[in-house]
Scaffold this motif. Structure first.
Motif, mmCIF file in Angstrom:
data_model
loop_
_atom_site.group_PDB
_atom_site.id
_atom_site.type_symbol
_atom_site.label_atom_id
_atom_site.label_comp_id
_atom_site.label_asym_id
_atom_site.label_seq_id
_atom_site.Cartn_x
_atom_site.Cartn_y
_atom_site.Cartn_z
ATOM 1 N N UNK A 194 -16.170 -1.266 -10.057
ATOM 2 C CA UNK A 194 -15.134 -1.546 -9.066
ATOM 3 C C UNK A 194 -13.866 -0.743 -9.250
ATOM 4 N N UNK A 195 -13.374 -0.691 -10.483
ATOM 5 C CA UNK A 195 -12.107 0.007 -10.727
ATOM 6 C C UNK A 195 -12.248 1.495 -10.431
ATOM 7 N N UNK A 196 -13.394 2.057 -10.830
ATOM 8 C CA UNK A 196 -13.597 3.499 -10.561
ATOM 9 C C UNK A 196 -13.650 3.770 -9.061
ATOM 10 N N UNK A 197 -14.363 2.924 -8.333
ATOM 11 C CA UNK A 197 -14.479 3.152 -6.887
ATOM 12 C C UNK A 197 -13.103 3.009 -6.217
ATOM 13 N N UNK A 198 -12.375 1.967 -6.623
ATOM 14 C CA UNK A 198 -11.022 1.752 -6.062
ATOM 15 C C UNK A 198 -10.169 3.014 -6.250
ATOM 16 N N UNK A 199 -10.212 3.540 -7.488
ATOM 17 C CA UNK A 199 -9.336 4.667 -7.809
ATOM 18 C C UNK A 199 -9.749 5.955 -7.101
ATOM 19 N N UNK A 200 -11.037 6.126 -6.850
ATOM 20 C CA UNK A 200 -11.482 7.320 -6.113
ATOM 21 C C UNK A 200 -10.813 7.344 -4.729
ATOM 22 N N UNK A 201 -10.828 6.203 -4.042
ATOM 23 C CA UNK A 201 -10.252 6.171 -2.693
ATOM 24 C C UNK A 201 -8.722 6.149 -2.739
ATOM 25 N N UNK A 202 -8.184 5.483 -3.750
ATOM 26 C CA UNK A 202 -6.719 5.464 -3.898
ATOM 27 C C UNK A 202 -6.188 6.891 -4.092
ATOM 28 N N UNK A 203 -6.838 7.641 -4.972
ATOM 29 C CA UNK A 203 -6.368 9.005 -5.225
ATOM 30 C C UNK A 203 -6.563 9.886 -3.995
ATOM 31 N N UNK A 204 -7.723 9.767 -3.354
ATOM 32 C CA UNK A 204 -7.991 10.590 -2.162
ATOM 33 C C UNK A 204 -7.021 10.257 -1.030
ATOM 34 N N UNK A 205 -6.528 9.033 -0.998
ATOM 35 C CA UNK A 205 -5.679 8.597 0.108
ATOM 36 C C UNK A 205 -4.207 8.933 -0.046
ATOM 37 N N UNK A 206 -3.821 9.502 -1.190
ATOM 38 C CA UNK A 206 -2.391 9.768 -1.422
ATOM 39 C C UNK A 206 -1.737 10.603 -0.303
ATOM 40 N N UNK A 207 -2.391 11.695 0.154
ATOM 41 C CA UNK A 207 -1.738 12.496 1.213
ATOM 42 C C UNK A 207 -1.473 11.705 2.488
ATOM 43 N N UNK A 208 -2.211 10.626 2.703
ATOM 44 C CA UNK A 208 -2.029 9.821 3.922
ATOM 45 C C UNK A 208 -1.262 8.538 3.637
ATOM 46 N N UNK A 209 -0.662 8.450 2.448
ATOM 47 C CA UNK A 209 0.186 7.300 2.112
ATOM 48 C C UNK A 209 -0.569 6.003 1.934
ATOM 49 N N UNK A 210 -1.792 6.097 1.428
ATOM 50 C CA UNK A 210 -2.589 4.874 1.234
ATOM 51 C C UNK A 210 -1.857 3.876 0.327
ATOM 52 N N UNK A 211 -2.080 2.614 0.559
ATOM 53 C CA UNK A 211 -1.522 1.568 -0.305
ATOM 54 C C UNK A 211 -2.310 0.293 -0.093
ATOM 55 N N UNK A 212 -2.078 -0.703 -0.950
ATOM 56 C CA UNK A 212 -2.874 -1.924 -0.877
ATOM 57 C C UNK A 212 -2.469 -2.806 0.293
ATOM 58 N N UNK A 213 -3.424 -3.590 0.754
ATOM 59 C CA UNK A 213 -3.178 -4.545 1.827
ATOM 60 C C UNK A 213 -4.236 -5.629 1.759
ATOM 61 N N UNK A 214 -4.213 -6.505 2.744
ATOM 62 C CA UNK A 214 -5.132 -7.644 2.737
ATOM 63 C C UNK A 214 -5.428 -8.074 4.165
ATOM 64 N N UNK A 215 -6.604 -8.665 4.371
ATOM 65 C CA UNK A 215 -6.978 -9.040 5.736
ATOM 66 C C UNK A 215 -6.157 -10.179 6.336
ATOM 67 N N UNK A 216 -5.467 -10.965 5.536
ATOM 68 C CA UNK A 216 -4.723 -12.099 6.110
ATOM 69 C C UNK A 216 -3.414 -11.624 6.731
ATOM 70 N N UNK A 217 -3.503 -10.717 7.682
ATOM 71 C CA UNK A 217 -2.284 -10.125 8.239
ATOM 72 C C UNK A 217 -2.079 -10.591 9.669
ATOM 73 N N UNK A 218 -0.838 -10.452 10.163
ATOM 74 C CA UNK A 218 -0.557 -10.752 11.560
ATOM 75 C C UNK A 218 -1.380 -9.879 12.510
ATOM 76 N N UNK A 219 -1.840 -8.754 12.031
ATOM 77 C CA UNK A 219 -2.585 -7.840 12.907
ATOM 78 C C UNK A 219 -3.814 -8.514 13.484
ATOM 79 N N UNK A 220 -4.504 -9.319 12.694
ATOM 80 C CA UNK A 220 -5.728 -9.927 13.213
ATOM 81 C C UNK A 220 -5.387 -10.951 14.296
ATOM 82 N N UNK A 221 -4.210 -11.549 14.197
ATOM 83 C CA UNK A 221 -3.790 -12.481 15.235
ATOM 84 C C UNK A 221 -3.471 -11.711 16.516
ATOM 85 N N UNK A 222 -2.680 -10.657 16.410
ATOM 86 C CA UNK A 222 -2.385 -9.808 17.572
ATOM 87 C C UNK A 222 -3.670 -9.325 18.229
ATOM 88 N N UNK A 223 -4.669 -8.974 17.397
ATOM 89 C CA UNK A 223 -5.912 -8.389 17.902
ATOM 90 C C UNK A 223 -6.943 -9.429 18.307
#
Ligand code: THG
Length: 367
Positions: free
Chosen positions: A211-240
Motif C-alpha cells: 500500500x505505501x509503495x503504491x500510494x507514493x508512486x502516485x503521490x510522486x507522479x502527481x506533484x506537477x499537478x498539485x496532487x494532495x490527499x482528500x476523502x470521499x466524504x466531501x460536499x462535492x458528492x452532495x452537489x453532484x
C-alpha cells in the motif's frame, strides 16, 4: 485528544500509514475499517478535487469475490439489473435489494472473467448475504473477500497523473471499464470510476503489503499537478447528487425512491432476489422520493449523527439525510427523503438542533 483504539476487528486499509503520514485528522468507520475523512483543511481539499487531483484511501470499499462456474448466475440472482450484456473488463453500478425490494448495498460489479466477479461494495456485509444465497440456491461458486483495496484519484487532472504512471492507454478506458496490470511489480486493476463527478480513476491494489509503495508512486507522479490527499466524504458528492447507501437510505428505502430506478430491469428472471417486490413497488408507485434542499443561513452547519425532520405547515413530511456547506453554491445543501407529493420549489422547515430553518426543495443533482 480523541484517537482510534486499535483492535483486530477494526481493520486498517493498506493505505492507513500513508493517510497518517499525509496528516489525516478525522476518520469514519465503514465495512469495519477506518476510512480517512479529513486532512485538516476541508476547503483546500474541496478545491483540489474540483480543479486538480485528489488522492483518496478508499480501501474500505471491499470486494466480494464470486468465483466458479456459477459466479455469473449468482451475480444475476443478487442484482435486479440485467447483467447479460456485461463484458469481461466492464463494470456496472448494481443496487442490491432484499426480498422486499429494500436496498442493501449499491456496489460496482466488475466482471474479471466469465467465472470471476467482484462486487465493490458500500458499507454492509454483502459477503455474508452472498455466501448464504449461494448455499441456499445450491450454486457452485466460492464467495470470499480477497486482498483487494481501492485507492482513488479524482479530479480533472487525475487522468494526467494516471496516464503518466501507467501509459496513455488509460485515457481510452470508458466509464466503469477496467484493466488488470502492474506497476513496479505491484499487481493492480485500474478502473475509470470513483465517488465524485469530477472524473477520475480507482486503482485496486491486489497485494495489501504494497500500500505505501503504491500510494507514493502516485503521490510522486502527481506533484506537477498539485496532487494532495482528500476523502470521499466531501460536499462535492452532495452537489453532484451521489447517493450514500446507509446514510441517505433507511431500512425501508427502495431504489425507485432514491433515483436508482434506471439501474433496475424489471424483466430479469423471477429468481432474482427482490424482483417481484420491485415490480409491485413500480406498479403501485413510490410513497417517498429524494430531492435536494437549499437551506437558509450563511454559515456551515453540517448534519450530525441524526437525520433531521422536515415539516410543511407543522406536518412532518420527511427527513434530511445529509447536509454540507457547498463552497460553490455558498449555502448549506442537503438531501431530503420526502413524501412523494411534496414537489420541487416547495418551501419547507428543517427541524435542526438549534431550531427550525427554512429551505427550498430542488431536483437533484444541484450542479
Ligand atoms: N468505488 C468503488 N466501489 C464503490 C464505490 C466507489 N462501491 C460503493 C459505492 N462507492 C458505490 N456508489 C457509487 C454511486 C455512484 C457512482 C459510483 C459509485 C457513479 N454514478 C454515476 C452517476 O451517478 O452519474 C454513473 C453511474 C452509471 O450511470 O452507470 O459513478 O466509489 N470501487
Amino acid at each position: 485528544m480523541f484517537s482510534i483504539f486499535p483492535t483486530a476487528r477494526l481493520r486498517p486499509s493498506p493505505f492507513y500509514q500513508s493517510a497518517l503520514a499525509e496528516g489525516m485528522v478525522a476518520a469514519s468507520v465503514y465495512n469495519r475499517m477506518i476510512m480517512p475523512t479529513s486532512y485538516g483543511d476541508p476547503e483546500a481539499e474541496y478545491w483540489r478535487l474540483i480543479n486538480g487531483v485528489s488522492q483518496w484511501d478508499v480501501g474500505v470499499e471491499r470486494q466480494v469475490q464470486l468465483k466458479g462456474p456459477d459466479a455469473g448466475r449468482l451475480a444475476q440472482i443478487l442484482a435486479p439489473r440485467d447483467l447479460s450484456g456485461c463484458k469481461v473488463g466492464q463494470g456496472k453500478y448494481v443496487p442490491l435489494c432484499n426480498h422486499r425490494g429494500t436496498i442493501l448495498n449499491d456496489p460496482i460489479l466488475l466482471k474479471l472473467a466469465d467465472d470471476l466477479y467482484w462486487l465493490s461494495i458500500a458499507d454492509s456485509d454483502i459477503w455474508f448475504w452472498a455466501g448464504a444465497i449461494a448455499a441456499e440456491r445450491g450454486l457452485n461458486v466460492e464467495v470470499s473477500e480477497p486482498d483487494v483495496s481501492p485507492m482513488a484519484l479524482q479530479g480533472p487532472k487525475a487522468e494526467e497523473v494516471v496516464a503518466h504512471v501507467l501509459g496513455d492507454w488509460v485515457r481510452d478506458l470508458k466509464y466503469f471499464w477496467f484493466k488488470e496490470t502492474e506497476i513496479d511489480g505491484i499487481p493492480i486493476a485500474v478502473q475509470r470510476s470513483g465517488w465524485s463527478k469530477q472524473g477520475g480513476f480507482e486503482i485496486y491494489l491486489k497485494d495489501g503489503s504494497k500500500g505505501t509503495r503504491l500510494w507514493n508512486i502516485f503521490k510522486e507522479a502527481g506533484q506537477p499537478w498539485g496532487i494532495g490527499p482528500g476523502a470521499p466524504a466531501t460536499p462535492e458528492r452532495t452537489e453532484s447528487g451521489l447517493l450514500s447507501v446507509g446514510g441517505d437510505t433507511d431500512d425501508q428505502t427502495n431504489p425507485f425512491e432514491v433515483r436508482l430506478g434506471k439501474y433496475i430491469d424489471l424483466d430479469v428472471p423471477d429468481d432474482v432476489i427482490g424482483i417481484k417486490a420491485l415490480r409491485q413497488i413500480k406498479a403501485e408507485g413510490v410513497q417517498r422520493h429524494q430531492l435536494g434542499l437549499i437551506l437558509d443561513g450563511e454559515t456551515a452547519k453540517p448534519l450530525g449523527f441524526q437525520r433531521e425532520a422536515i415539516e410543511v405547515d407543522g406536518t412532518r413530511v420527511g427527513t434530511m439525510t445529509n447536509c454540507n456547506w457547498s463552497f460553490r453554491m455558498k449555502a448549506n445543501i442537503g438531501f431530503a427523503l420526502i413524501r412523494a407529493d411534496v414537489m420541487p420549489d416547495t418551501t419547507v422547515q428543517v427541524i435542526r438542533p438549534d431550531g427550525p430553518v427554512s429551505a427550498r426543495l430542488v431536483p437533484l443533482p444541484f450542479l
